[in-house]
Structures are given as C-alpha cells and as structure tokens.
Design a protein around this motif. Structure first.
Motif, PDB file in Angstrom:
ATOM      1  N   PRO A 193     -51.241   1.469  56.839  1.00  0.00           N
ATOM      2  CA  PRO A 193     -52.121   2.257  55.964  1.00  0.00           C
ATOM      3  C   PRO A 193     -53.349   1.494  55.479  1.00  0.00           C
ATOM      4  O   PRO A 193     -54.300   2.113  54.994  1.00  0.00           O
ATOM      5  CB  PRO A 193     -51.195   2.623  54.790  1.00  0.00           C
ATOM      6  N   LYS A 194     -53.355   0.171  55.603  1.00  0.00           N
ATOM      7  CA  LYS A 194     -54.558  -0.591  55.257  1.00  0.00           C
ATOM      8  C   LYS A 194     -55.694  -0.255  56.216  1.00  0.00           C
ATOM      9  O   LYS A 194     -56.863  -0.268  55.840  1.00  0.00           O
ATOM     10  CB  LYS A 194     -54.269  -2.099  55.319  1.00  0.00           C
ATOM     11  N   GLU A 195     -55.342   0.053  57.445  1.00  0.00           N
ATOM     12  CA  GLU A 195     -56.336   0.325  58.480  1.00  0.00           C
ATOM     13  C   GLU A 195     -56.584   1.815  58.679  1.00  0.00           C
ATOM     14  O   GLU A 195     -57.714   2.239  58.931  1.00  0.00           O
ATOM     15  CB  GLU A 195     -55.896  -0.300  59.810  1.00  0.00           C
ATOM     16  N   THR A 196     -55.532   2.603  58.555  1.00  0.00           N
ATOM     17  CA  THR A 196     -55.580   4.003  58.977  1.00  0.00           C
ATOM     18  C   THR A 196     -54.978   4.927  57.924  1.00  0.00           C
ATOM     19  O   THR A 196     -54.006   4.568  57.259  1.00  0.00           O
ATOM     20  CB  THR A 196     -54.809   4.167  60.297  1.00  0.00           C
ATOM     21  N   ASP A 197     -55.527   6.121  57.809  1.00  0.00           N
ATOM     22  CA  ASP A 197     -55.023   7.116  56.863  1.00  0.00           C
ATOM     23  C   ASP A 197     -53.880   7.909  57.494  1.00  0.00           C
ATOM     24  O   ASP A 197     -54.042   9.063  57.904  1.00  0.00           O
ATOM     25  CB  ASP A 197     -56.150   8.052  56.430  1.00  0.00           C
ATOM     26  N   PHE A 198     -52.721   7.275  57.578  1.00  0.00           N
ATOM     27  CA  PHE A 198     -51.551   7.932  58.166  1.00  0.00           C
ATOM     28  C   PHE A 198     -51.135   9.157  57.348  1.00  0.00           C
ATOM     29  O   PHE A 198     -50.639  10.140  57.899  1.00  0.00           O
ATOM     30  CB  PHE A 198     -50.377   6.952  58.253  1.00  0.00           C
ATOM     31  N   GLU A 199     -51.328   9.085  56.047  1.00  0.00           N
ATOM     32  CA  GLU A 199     -50.922  10.198  55.188  1.00  0.00           C
ATOM     33  C   GLU A 199     -51.674  11.476  55.543  1.00  0.00           C
ATOM     34  O   GLU A 199     -51.100  12.560  55.603  1.00  0.00           O
ATOM     35  CB  GLU A 199     -51.164   9.840  53.719  1.00  0.00           C
ATOM     36  N   GLU A 200     -52.976  11.342  55.826  1.00  0.00           N
ATOM     37  CA  GLU A 200     -53.755  12.524  56.190  1.00  0.00           C
ATOM     38  C   GLU A 200     -53.282  13.099  57.523  1.00  0.00           C
ATOM     39  O   GLU A 200     -53.148  14.323  57.666  1.00  0.00           O
ATOM     40  CB  GLU A 200     -55.245  12.179  56.279  1.00  0.00           C
ATOM     41  N   VAL A 201     -53.010  12.233  58.484  1.00  0.00           N
ATOM     42  CA  VAL A 201     -52.518  12.705  59.784  1.00  0.00           C
ATOM     43  C   VAL A 201     -51.181  13.425  59.610  1.00  0.00           C
ATOM     44  O   VAL A 201     -50.952  14.491  60.190  1.00  0.00           O
ATOM     45  CB  VAL A 201     -52.373  11.537  60.773  1.00  0.00           C
ATOM     46  N   ASP A 202     -50.308  12.862  58.810  1.00  0.00           N
ATOM     47  CA  ASP A 202     -48.998  13.458  58.563  1.00  0.00           C
ATOM     48  C   ASP A 202     -49.137  14.836  57.903  1.00  0.00           C
ATOM     49  O   ASP A 202     -48.418  15.782  58.244  1.00  0.00           O
ATOM     50  CB  ASP A 202     -48.171  12.527  57.667  1.00  0.00           C
ATOM     51  N   MET A 205     -50.206  17.432  60.473  1.00  0.00           N
ATOM     52  CA  MET A 205     -49.066  17.825  61.307  1.00  0.00           C
ATOM     53  C   MET A 205     -48.140  18.787  60.564  1.00  0.00           C
ATOM     54  O   MET A 205     -47.680  19.791  61.114  1.00  0.00           O
ATOM     55  CB  MET A 205     -48.279  16.586  61.731  1.00  0.00           C
ATOM     56  N   LYS A 206     -47.862  18.482  59.305  1.00  0.00           N
ATOM     57  CA  LYS A 206     -46.968  19.330  58.507  1.00  0.00           C
ATOM     58  C   LYS A 206     -47.569  20.710  58.305  1.00  0.00           C
ATOM     59  O   LYS A 206     -46.869  21.728  58.422  1.00  0.00           O
ATOM     60  CB  LYS A 206     -46.669  18.683  57.160  1.00  0.00           C
ATOM     61  N   ALA A 207     -48.867  20.753  57.996  1.00  0.00           N
ATOM     62  CA  ALA A 207     -49.531  22.045  57.808  1.00  0.00           C
ATOM     63  C   ALA A 207     -49.454  22.882  59.078  1.00  0.00           C
ATOM     64  O   ALA A 207     -49.214  24.096  59.030  1.00  0.00           O
ATOM     65  CB  ALA A 207     -50.982  21.826  57.392  1.00  0.00           C
ATOM     66  N   PHE A 208     -49.654  22.233  60.223  1.00  0.00           N
ATOM     67  CA  PHE A 208     -49.555  22.947  61.500  1.00  0.00           C
ATOM     68  C   PHE A 208     -48.156  23.515  61.687  1.00  0.00           C
ATOM     69  O   PHE A 208     -47.989  24.693  62.025  1.00  0.00           O
ATOM     70  CB  PHE A 208     -49.902  22.002  62.651  1.00  0.00           C
ATOM     71  N   LYS A 209     -47.142  22.695  61.463  1.00  0.00           N
ATOM     72  CA  LYS A 209     -45.758  23.142  61.652  1.00  0.00           C
ATOM     73  C   LYS A 209     -45.335  24.189  60.626  1.00  0.00           C
ATOM     74  O   LYS A 209     -44.419  24.973  60.868  1.00  0.00           O
ATOM     75  CB  LYS A 209     -44.819  21.931  61.597  1.00  0.00           C
ATOM     76  N   ASP A 210     -46.036  24.213  59.488  1.00  0.00           N
ATOM     77  CA  ASP A 210     -45.747  25.210  58.458  1.00  0.00           C
ATOM     78  C   ASP A 210     -46.516  26.505  58.673  1.00  0.00           C
ATOM     79  O   ASP A 210     -46.517  27.392  57.817  1.00  0.00           O
ATOM     80  CB  ASP A 210     -46.073  24.648  57.065  1.00  0.00           C
ATOM     81  N   TRP A 244     -52.777   8.855  70.686  1.00  0.00           N
ATOM     82  CA  TRP A 244     -53.076   7.775  69.753  1.00  0.00           C
ATOM     83  C   TRP A 244     -52.161   6.582  70.027  1.00  0.00           C
ATOM     84  O   TRP A 244     -50.969   6.746  70.284  1.00  0.00           O
ATOM     85  CB  TRP A 244     -52.823   8.292  68.345  1.00  0.00           C
ATOM     86  N   THR A 245     -52.710   5.391  69.935  1.00  0.00           N
ATOM     87  CA  THR A 245     -51.885   4.194  70.051  1.00  0.00           C
ATOM     88  C   THR A 245     -50.733   4.234  69.064  1.00  0.00           C
ATOM     89  O   THR A 245     -49.590   3.870  69.385  1.00  0.00           O
ATOM     90  CB  THR A 245     -52.734   2.922  69.793  1.00  0.00           C
ATOM     91  N   HIS A 246     -51.025   4.687  67.831  1.00  0.00           N
ATOM     92  CA  HIS A 246     -50.030   4.666  66.756  1.00  0.00           C
ATOM     93  C   HIS A 246     -49.270   5.978  66.612  1.00  0.00           C
ATOM     94  O   HIS A 246     -48.729   6.280  65.539  1.00  0.00           O
ATOM     95  CB  HIS A 246     -50.715   4.306  65.442  1.00  0.00           C
ATOM     96  N   GLY A 247     -49.218   6.773  67.681  1.00  0.00           N
ATOM     97  CA  GLY A 247     -48.575   8.076  67.619  1.00  0.00           C
ATOM     98  C   GLY A 247     -47.094   8.042  67.330  1.00  0.00           C
ATOM     99  O   GLY A 247     -46.514   9.048  66.913  1.00  0.00           O
ATOM    100  N   ASN A 248     -46.445   6.901  67.536  1.00  0.00           N
ATOM    101  CA  ASN A 248     -45.000   6.787  67.293  1.00  0.00           C
ATOM    102  C   ASN A 248     -44.717   5.892  66.085  1.00  0.00           C
ATOM    103  O   ASN A 248     -43.626   5.357  65.936  1.00  0.00           O
ATOM    104  CB  ASN A 248     -44.315   6.219  68.540  1.00  0.00           C
ATOM    105  N   SER A 249     -45.721   5.737  65.224  1.00  0.00           N
ATOM    106  CA  SER A 249     -45.608   4.838  64.080  1.00  0.00           C
ATOM    107  C   SER A 249     -44.549   5.301  63.073  1.00  0.00           C
ATOM    108  O   SER A 249     -44.332   6.505  62.874  1.00  0.00           O
ATOM    109  CB  SER A 249     -46.957   4.730  63.362  1.00  0.00           C
ATOM    110  N   ASP A 250     -43.942   4.348  62.410  1.00  0.00           N
ATOM    111  CA  ASP A 250     -42.977   4.652  61.353  1.00  0.00           C
ATOM    112  C   ASP A 250     -43.652   5.268  60.135  1.00  0.00           C
ATOM    113  O   ASP A 250     -42.975   5.817  59.262  1.00  0.00           O
ATOM    114  CB  ASP A 250     -42.241   3.383  60.918  1.00  0.00           C
ATOM    115  N   TYR A 251     -44.979   5.175  60.052  1.00  0.00           N
ATOM    116  CA  TYR A 251     -45.704   5.740  58.917  1.00  0.00           C
ATOM    117  C   TYR A 251     -45.893   7.245  59.029  1.00  0.00           C
ATOM    118  O   TYR A 251     -46.413   7.870  58.110  1.00  0.00           O
ATOM    119  CB  TYR A 251     -47.072   5.062  58.763  1.00  0.00           C
ATOM    120  N   MET A 252     -45.498   7.827  60.154  1.00  0.00           N
ATOM    121  CA  MET A 252     -45.609   9.268  60.327  1.00  0.00           C
ATOM    122  C   MET A 252     -44.220   9.887  60.415  1.00  0.00           C
ATOM    123  O   MET A 252     -43.317   9.320  61.033  1.00  0.00           O
ATOM    124  CB  MET A 252     -46.431   9.594  61.577  1.00  0.00           C
TER     125      MET A 252
END
Length: 326
Positions: A193-202, A205-210, A244-252
């Motif tokens: 999260p220092k580099e990337t806004d994982f929270e926004e991406v998450d 994704m949630k909004a799409f699935k909802d 995305w390189t980080h598509g399987n990150s634990d932050y998502m």
C-alpha cells in the motif's frame, strides 16, 4: 423483493448457460490482432500467436472456474486477475480472454492495475530508487561503515546507476550493508500500500460484484496532466478482468479467479534482452526490482486457480513448486 431476487437468480443461470459448449467452441475462434485491450493510457499491446494459444489453453480451464463463481454471485458476475512478471504477456492474454468471453455472449471488461499506484510512473520509479538508496545509507550508519571516503565511492556508483551491483561487495566489503539495507527497504515498498492504492482496486472489484451498473475507473498516463477518471458502463458486463503484476496480492480480497502467467527469472531476462533493440541490458537496480517482484509472485502462487508456463503448459501448484525448488 422476491421479484427482484428471482430476476437476479435467472440472470446468473443465463450467464452459466452461455458457458455450455464453450470449451469446444473456442478452438474454432480466430482472435484478431486489433481487439480491444486494457484501459492503461498509451499501453502498447501487440497480440501474437503465442498469446492467442495461451489464452485458449487457459480458457478451457477458466470455463469450469467461472461456472462455480457465477453460481456463488447472485448477479452472475466474476473477477479474474491475470498476473505475472515483466514481459510475460499479461495485457495481451487478458485482452484475448476478454475477447473469447465476448464471443460466448458474456460481457467482459479489461482493467489495468497499473492505473492505481499513488504516483505517475516517472515519480514512482524515482521513489523506488530513493527508498533503496535511503535504506542503504541508513544501513551503512547502523553497520558503522559510514565515512566520507565510502560515500565518495558510493556517489560515483549512484551517478553511474550502478549502486545496486552486488559485484562491488567483492572489492568493497562495506558495500554489503548498503546493498542489504537498500534491498530490504525496497522490498517493503514494492507491491504494498505504500506504492499502490490496493484499497481502491478492491472497492472497485466489490462494487462490480455487488451489481454496479457504472463504475468510475482511474486513468494514469506518464505525466501529471494525464490523470483522470472515466465513467464505464458495466450494465452488460459479467466479468471484470484485472491485468496486473500484483493481481494475486494478499492486499486484495475480491479476486475470484487468479490466473498466474509464470515466467522464471531466466526466461524474463531473456525476453527483456530480446526486445532491447539497442542491446542495452537493464541496470542492476531494475534487475533487483524484477527479482523482488518475482519473489512476491512465487510467494502468492499458492492462491492461483490457474497456472500456465511461458511455454503454454497448464501446471498444478505442486509442479510449480518443483520449478522453484520450494
């Protein structure tokens, strides 16, 4: 309320029905070179035969995973993450998968995770280097090797962009503390999260699935004036593909089907060498970044639902572990 629930349930069933016979149909589909691709501004996507072949191989297994996921989502929606190291073909293969889904009547949108760092590429590259160098210099202080003489030598290496070269430790033993400290701090920055806004991406994704009909998605170019949001119509989309390189990150937490495009460090290096038209090799710092990112991909691989090698072979996680002697 019951009427709305029945409509949603029927929608899921309709999406699943479109997967019937998809494995057999996909072999006959020709994927053009000029299909729509991800939403990263200025991203160059060149689709070749290897990309289309891998996409079709992945698709055969993806159908089974999608059917399970659609059943679990009342809106008949799923999020796929296509991840992997540099130059492995994430953008191209994600675009091909999206095209194949569309051919089956399943609406799909390809989103680039590279739009979501906190800084535009130029500033993020600079921040990565700053984090490495600051961490290295602090480590020199902690190790008791900080001196004007050593800093004079280090400064020359920094100017030459050679201060991540491990070979220097063979002749200047103090350099080991700089290299180790810098590497540690860089590792704590990359893909976090220092580099990337994982929270926004998450949240996207949630909004799409909802069931969101529209989403505002970020666009990030290579300069400060190239940063904006587009409103994207998702009303006819059942699949969101994030490449995305980080598509399987634990932050998502919202990815349903992680797809890992595996490439060993040796294969990645050979690929980067082959596409360097001027023959210039990557700097030691760039190679360190690639190695650290690769380590993160390997550590996250156990979560992948589908793993495919650079040669286009589907493998299990057990086979994957053998490749890396895990």
């Amino acid at each position: 309320m019951n009427k709305q629930y029945n409509r949603i349930a029927a929608s899921s069933d309709e999406v699943i029905a479109k997967l019937s016979g998809a494995k057999e149909k996909v072999a006959a589909i020709t994927i053009p070179a000029d299909i729509p691709h991800g939403d990263m501004p200025g991203d160059k996507v060149e689709i070749g035969d290897s990309h289309t072949a891998k996409a079709k191989t992945i698709f055969s297994k993806l159908v089974d995973e999608l059917e399970k996921t659609f059943k679990e989502n009342k809106y008949g929606r799923a999020v796929i993450a296509v991840c992997g190291g540099s130059g492995v073909g994430k953008s191209e293969i994600a675009s091909c998968l999206s095209y194949l889904l569309e051919q089956m009547g399943i609406g799909s949108y390809t989103m680039s995770g590279d739009n979501y760092p906190h800084r535009i590429p130029m500033y993020n590259d600079a921040e990565r280097l700053h984090v490495f160098r600051e961490g290295g210099i602090r480590a020199m202080v902690d190790a008791g090797v900080m001196s004007a003489q050593n800093m004079e030598v280090l400064k020359k290496w920094q100017i030459a962009e050679d201060d991540a070269n491990a070979a220097h430790a063979e002749t200047d033993t103090w350099f080991g503390s700089y290299l180790e400290g810098g590497r540690k701090c860089l590792d704590e920055y990359l893909g976090t999260p220092k580099e990337t806004d994982f929270e926004e991406v998450d949240q996207i994704m949630k909004a799409f699935k909802d069931g969101a009909d529209k989403l505002f998605l970020k666009r990030m170019g290579r300069d400060e004036a190239s940063l904006w949001y587009d409103e994207v119509d998702m009303s006819q989309k059942q699949v969101l593909i994030v490449e995305w390189t980080h598509g399987n990150s634990d932050y998502m937490t919202q990815v349903d089907i992680p797809v890992l495009l595996n490439s060993t460090p040796q294969e990645t290096l050979e690929h980067r060498r082959s596409r360097n038209r001027d023959g210039k090799l990557d700097s030691p710092f760039t190679m360190m970044v690639l190695e650290l990112e690769q380590n993160k991909l390997v550590a996250q691989a156990h979560k992948a639902k589908i793993i495919i090698t650079k040669a286009g072979e589907l493998i299990s996680y057990e086979d994957f572990k053998k490749l890396y002697n895990l």
